[in-house]
Enzyme design. Structure first.
Site, short mmCIF file in Angstrom:
data_model
loop_
_atom_site.label_atom_id
_atom_site.label_comp_id
_atom_site.label_asym_id
_atom_site.label_seq_id
_atom_site.Cartn_x
_atom_site.Cartn_y
_atom_site.Cartn_z
N LYS A 75 0.86 -1.09 -0.08
CA LYS A 75 -0.48 -0.40 -0.16
C LYS A 75 0.98 1.07 0.15
O LYS A 75 1.90 1.59 0.43
CB LYS A 75 -0.97 -0.21 1.26
N SER A 149 -9.42 1.53 3.49
CA SER A 149 -8.80 2.53 2.04
C SER A 149 -7.73 1.72 1.31
O SER A 149 -6.83 1.95 -0.06
CB SER A 149 -7.63 4.03 3.83
N SER A 173 -10.03 -0.80 7.43
CA SER A 173 -9.18 -0.26 5.81
C SER A 173 -8.88 -1.58 5.04
O SER A 173 -8.45 -1.89 4.12
CB SER A 173 -8.58 0.42 5.01
#
Length: 595
Positions: A75, A149, A173
């Site tokens: 990420k 996210s 997330s």
């Protein structure tokens, strides 16, 4: 080219695949316009990592690198040396000079980074649409959200581009996109995995987690990442805990009242009905306390903590932030320092109430999300829809708990439905064991890619996070991997660390009359270096293990070839007079193979 789980990658290498060729083929299959990626490894970046992998292989041997040649994605709020870290904000971007600690630990195990993935800007969101790099669509239906996210990480795993990816999970997330894309999302206890090298969303709550195709692979990654790091004052060692509760003895708590779509309610009801006969009890519980905790995260002063990670942009270049992100961060202006302390006091009181839950249940089972919104819905009402998705996730980190999201079933329309198991802090080993059993029962197709997500072999013990402070223990004979007494180490929660050798002043003997056959190790000036394995043994279980060591063997101090002194098996001298000296074989395994 698509290769699914860790088993698939290991099988490919076992059959002779060249890591350089295989990983380059995988890299070239990625599309530059794929919104799940913010950056894809260049040929040079891949070459640099492959050279480092060759060095590791030469130093330790391929067999000692549990992630040898296995690619992963990161990420893009987590640093990878030589890659830009953007946090989905181009004005914030910088080139990382060193890896985040979690990334470095995975590289040390042989893993290779193939790219950085898209996310809701500054990890603020549960939708996967809040990024200037584009909306990441759901793997199963491009009109639906991927969830955020960690949207890009979930997408590239679900499509088989990499077998695992790093997520972050502050409010759900990792768990929400895992559910929406039919993969596993393992969220550790806050502090279990160091956050050194992570752009913080809420530093006191952030967790670096794992998204993977199956439970076994996610547990492997967590076991390799976790552990205290001096650079992260919030990182903590895993404490010693009691032995785990079997699924058959499990007391499960589920929400008494639920705000779910009709399809999700039906799917959850079916899952609970399947779970009930396998456990001691499933009981409906009021979630009022947990809901109040959840509301503190987005409607209380904790939103001010989100400003810290984005402060340089938020204060100097607010126009560089997406409007919805500015709107979320601006909420902090409503609160004063007095409000912050009052909220902390309220959280402490709620924490006391919430901990009472564990007096009556061992685990909570919840839908990972209330429903699956479309991209259009989120664009029409970005704040309300996002908040709704955190119904069963927001409270977990504020309470310091652990969780794992797993696929549970498929809806009549073919979309995935997922549940999350939630347990107290440091119960990841239990969550993994329970999830493994439930995963094996889930009525799922192979997925949109045709990949099989379930592991083909039992989960090795070293893939389950060890519990508690550990001590290095050297074993030389029947406790080696694959030997008759190795199960005694596994039963005590020990985890394999490395295969190595003693210092060059030991002799090894085959003891007479032992069942199963065992060797004896003794110091000798005219000795040699003897092959041993070093295991991490939970301190809490040392007594139980030592009590089972029979005479003439005992536990003493063994010196390794690199100068380390560790605890290990030694032998009383009287037993060596009738024993066969097998030092020339260099180790018990070599001797047994030749006998």
């Amino acid at each position: 080219m698509l290769i699914g789980t860790f088993d698939d990658w290991k099988r490919a290498y076992h059959e002779g695949a060249d890591p350089a060729l295989l990983l380059e083929q995988q890299r070239q299959a990625f599309q530059a316009d794929d919104t799940a990626w913010i950056s894809i490894a260049s040929a040079d970046q891949l070459h640099t990592q492959l050279q480092a992998l060759k060095t590791l292989e030469a130093q330790h041997g391929r067999a000692q690198l549990p992630l040898f040649g296995i690619p992963f994605a990161v990420k893009d709020n987590i640093d990878v040396a030589g890659f830009a870290t953007t946090a989905a904000c181009p004005a914030f971007a910088y080139t990382a000079q060193v890896d985040a600690v979690a990334v470095q630990r995975l590289k040390n195990a042989g893993a290779i980074v193939l790219g950085k993935t898209n996310l809701d800007q500054f990890a603020t969101g549960l939708v996967g649409t809040r990024s200037p790099y584009g909306v990441v669509p759901n793997t199963w239906d491009e009109t639906l959200i991927s969830g955020g996210s960690s949207s890009g990480s979930a997408s590239v795993v679900a499509r088989g581009l990499v077998p695992f990816a790093l997520s972050t999970d502050t409010a759900g997330s990792g768990r929400v996109p895992a559910a929406f894309n039919q993969i596993v999302g393992l969220k550790p206890t806050p502090g279990a995995v160091p956050s050194t090298g992570l752009v913080p969303a809420c530093r006191t709550l952030d967790c670096i987690g794992v998204l993977a195709l199956n439970v076994a692979d996610s547990a492997t990654v967590l076991a390799l990442m976790e552990g205290v790091d001096a650079g992260d004052s919030y990182s903590r060692p895993r404490p010693a805990l009691a032995q785990h509760t079997p699924l058959a003895q499990l007391r499960v708590g589920v929400p008494q009242t639920r705000r779910l779509s009709d399809a999700y309610e039906a799917a959850f009801h079916t899952f609970v009905a399947r779970l009930q006969p396998q456990t001691q009890a499933v009981q409906a519980m009021a979630f009022d306390t947990l809901q109040e905790v959840a509301n503190l995260l987005y409607y209380g002063p904790w939103v001010a903590e989100r400003v810290v990670g984005a402060r340089s942009i938020y204060e100097a270049q607010p126009e560089a932030l997406l409007p919805v992100i500015r709107q979320v961060l601006d909420v902090h202006r409503r609160f004063t320092a007095v409000d912050t302390f009052a909220a902390q006091y309220r959280l402490q009181a709620l924490q006391q109430q919430a901990e009472k839950i564990w007096e009556t249940v061992d685990v909570l089972c919840v839908p990972s999300a209330p429903r699956h919104p479309s991209i259009a819905e989120v664009q029409a009402d970005p704040i309300a829809v996002n908040s709704e998705l955190g119904t069963y996730t927001n409270f977990v980190n504020l309470l310091g708990w652990s969780a794992i999201a797993i696929p549970a079933s498929q809806l009549p329309n073919g979309l995935p439905f997922g549940i999350t198991l939630i347990a107290p802090a440091w119960r990841e080993p239990d969550l993994v064991r329970w999830a493994l059993q439930l995963e094996a029962q889930a009525p799922l197709s192979a997925g949109v890619t045709g990949l099989h997500s379930k592991p083909t072999a039992p989960l090795p013990a070293w893939q389950v996070p060890a519990q508690g402070d550990t001590l290095e223990l050297a074993v030389v004979g029947a406790h080696l991997r694959g030997m008759p007494l190795n199960h005694e180490l596994l039963a005590c929660g020990a985890r394999f660390r490395e295969a190595t050798h003693t210092a060059p002043h030991y002799r090894l003997y085959a003891l007479a009359g032992t069942v199963p056959a065992k060797p004896g190790l003794a110091q000798a000036e005219d000795g040699g270096a003897i092959a041993v394995e070093v295991w991490d043994m939970p301190v809490a279980n040392l007594g139980r293990f030592f009590a089972g060591v029979p005479a003439p063997l005992g536990i003493g101090t063994v010196r390794l070839h690199d100068g380390r002194a560790v605890k290990g098996f030694i032998c009383e001298g009287f037993a060596l007079t009738q024993a066969q000296d097998i030092t020339a074989w260099g180790g018990w395994r070599a001797y047994c193979n030749a006998s």
